[in-house]
Design an enzyme around this catalytic site. Structure first.
Site, PDB file in Angstrom:
ATOM      1  N   CYS A 281       0.816  -1.220   0.000  1.00  0.00           N
ATOM      2  CA  CYS A 281       0.000   0.000   0.000  1.00  0.00           C
ATOM      3  C   CYS A 281       0.849   1.270   0.000  1.00  0.00           C
ATOM      4  CB  CYS A 281      -0.981  -0.017   1.165  1.00  0.00           C
ATOM      5  SG  CYS A 281      -0.244   0.168   2.803  1.00  0.00           S
ATOM      6  N   HIS A 329      -2.594   1.448   6.831  1.00  0.00           N
ATOM      7  CA  HIS A 329      -2.986   1.343   5.419  1.00  0.00           C
ATOM      8  C   HIS A 329      -3.165   2.736   4.827  1.00  0.00           C
ATOM      9  CE1 HIS A 329      -4.366  -0.947   1.956  1.00  0.00           C
ATOM     10  NE2 HIS A 329      -5.309  -0.035   1.787  1.00  0.00           N
ATOM     11  N   HIS A 341      -5.945   1.983  -4.160  1.00  0.00           N
ATOM     12  CA  HIS A 341      -5.032   1.446  -3.155  1.00  0.00           C
ATOM     13  C   HIS A 341      -4.635   0.025  -3.527  1.00  0.00           C
ATOM     14  CE1 HIS A 341      -8.030  -0.976  -0.488  1.00  0.00           C
ATOM     15  NE2 HIS A 341      -8.561  -0.815  -1.679  1.00  0.00           N
TER      16      HIS A 341
END
Length: 366
Positions: A281, A329, A341
């Site tokens: 990520c 994240h 993402h």
């Protein structure tokens, strides 16, 4: 009177009999288990697998970010160690040259011997020349003393550098041990997630991971099939769909970063990867802004502090959006409540709503 009394046998009451029967059954079950014919591992429902896999992916992502941070620190420590070693080698070369010059001077003094200055003046055929030579020798002596002092200083500096290198080498070993710990944590959690998902049928697995189900096989496909979602009105086999209308991006650099993220839709998630063909990520975010000429830190923990904080209501395309209380994240906002993402190993880079995970904050870097 007899010294001992014979105890009378008592019959088992109802409760006692039931307890004995229960214990007997438990013992039989235990014996069966030891014989290798025990009950199979309980079958989890798809929802239970999804819950556990999601938890494992979050834990693995947290460990991944710690791994990324440890990797950065280990690389920096190794760079410092290499620089110290290079500088020590350069200083050692200069020291060897200075030592050589001192050795040559000492050898010359030994060959010519040492005569008392008063006798040299008395025996000299030219006193004036002797005095000139003596003055020169005195100056040379002072220069030689300075050279000796420099050599001593070089020795002290080399010893300091070697001490610093020893400390840095210890730091490198510590960072490498931390890398291994985090790598082991990531691989263990991902392995457990794969094992759980392997229990499911393909449709159940797609439901548990949020992946699109496979397209049915049609005639003329040679037995092969693949989803053909659309991105910007063009069929991209095997890639998740993205909105055909894109929200304008306020700045040129943010626009370049968003465009990069769109180009990477469908790229696989690989922990620790920063592109160009696979990402985790934070690796996707770093690569997107690198393409726009902006250098961002490697980890989510550092990326959230890389720009100006903005509230959720102020989000603009190109902003970085972070999730979970541990800031584990990150995605890049593309407008209309959506982001791009890299989710996890079961899902490629994709467009997703930002409200599918607990929102933790946002940063504007361009």
């Amino acid at each position: 009177m007899a010294a001992h009394r014979k105890l009378r046998a008592r019959s088992l009451s109802g409760n006692t009999a039931r307890t004995a029967a229960t214990l007997a059954l438990a013992g039989a079950a235990t014996a069966t288990a030891f014989d290798g014919t025990g009950h199979a591992e309980p079958q989890l429902t798809t929802a239970q697998v999804k819950t556990r896999v999601d938890q494992l992916y979050r834990e693995a992502e947290t460990a991944t970010e710690k791994y990324n941070a440890a990797h950065e620190k280990a690389s920096a420590a190794q760079h410092r160690l290499n620089a110290l070693r290079d500088e020590t080698a350069r200083r050692q070369d200069r020291l060897d040259t200075a030592r050589g010059a001192l050795g040559a001077f000492a050898a010359a003094q030994y060959r010519h011997g040492a005569i008392a200055p008063s006798w040299q003046l008395a025996l000299s055929s030219s006193p004036d020349r002797y005095l000139d030579d003596a003055a020169f020798a005195e100056r040379a002596g002072r220069r030689q003393a300075q050279q000796v002092s420099r050599v001593r200083a070089q020795l002290r500096e080399i010893e300091r550098l070697r001490g610093a290198a020893r400390v840095e080498a210890k730091s490198v070993r510590s960072r490498q041990a931390e890398l291994k710990r985090q790598k082991d944590a990531v691989t263990a959690k991902l392995k457990e997630a794969r094992q759980l998902l392997a229990r499911l049928t393909p449709p159940e697995r797609a439901k548990a991971t949020g992946s699109a189900p496979a397209v049915p096989v049609h005639a003329g496909t040679g037995g092969r099939s693949a989803p053909t979602p659309v991105r910007y009105g063009k069929a991209i086999p095997g890639r998740p769909s993205a909105p055909t209308a894109r929200v304008p991006v306020p700045t040129s650099r943010a626009s370049a970063a968003v465009a990069y993220a769109y180009r990477k839709l469908g790229s696989p998630y690989v922990w620790g990867a920063t592109g160009p063909n696979a990402f985790d990520c934070s690796g996707l975010i770093q690569a997107a802004y690198r393409s726009a000429g902006i250098s961002l830190p490697r980890t989510t923990y550092a990326q959230i502090n890389a720009g100006r904080r903005v509230s959720r209501s102020q989000l603009q395309p190109g902003d970085l959006v972070f999730f979970y209380s541990g800031i584990s994240h990150v995605g890049i906002y593309v407008g209309n409540g959506r982001m791009i993402h890299a989710p996890n190993p079961s899902a490629p880079v994709r467009v997703a709503p930002i409200d599918q995970m607990p929102f933790a904050g946002a940063t504007r870097v361009a």
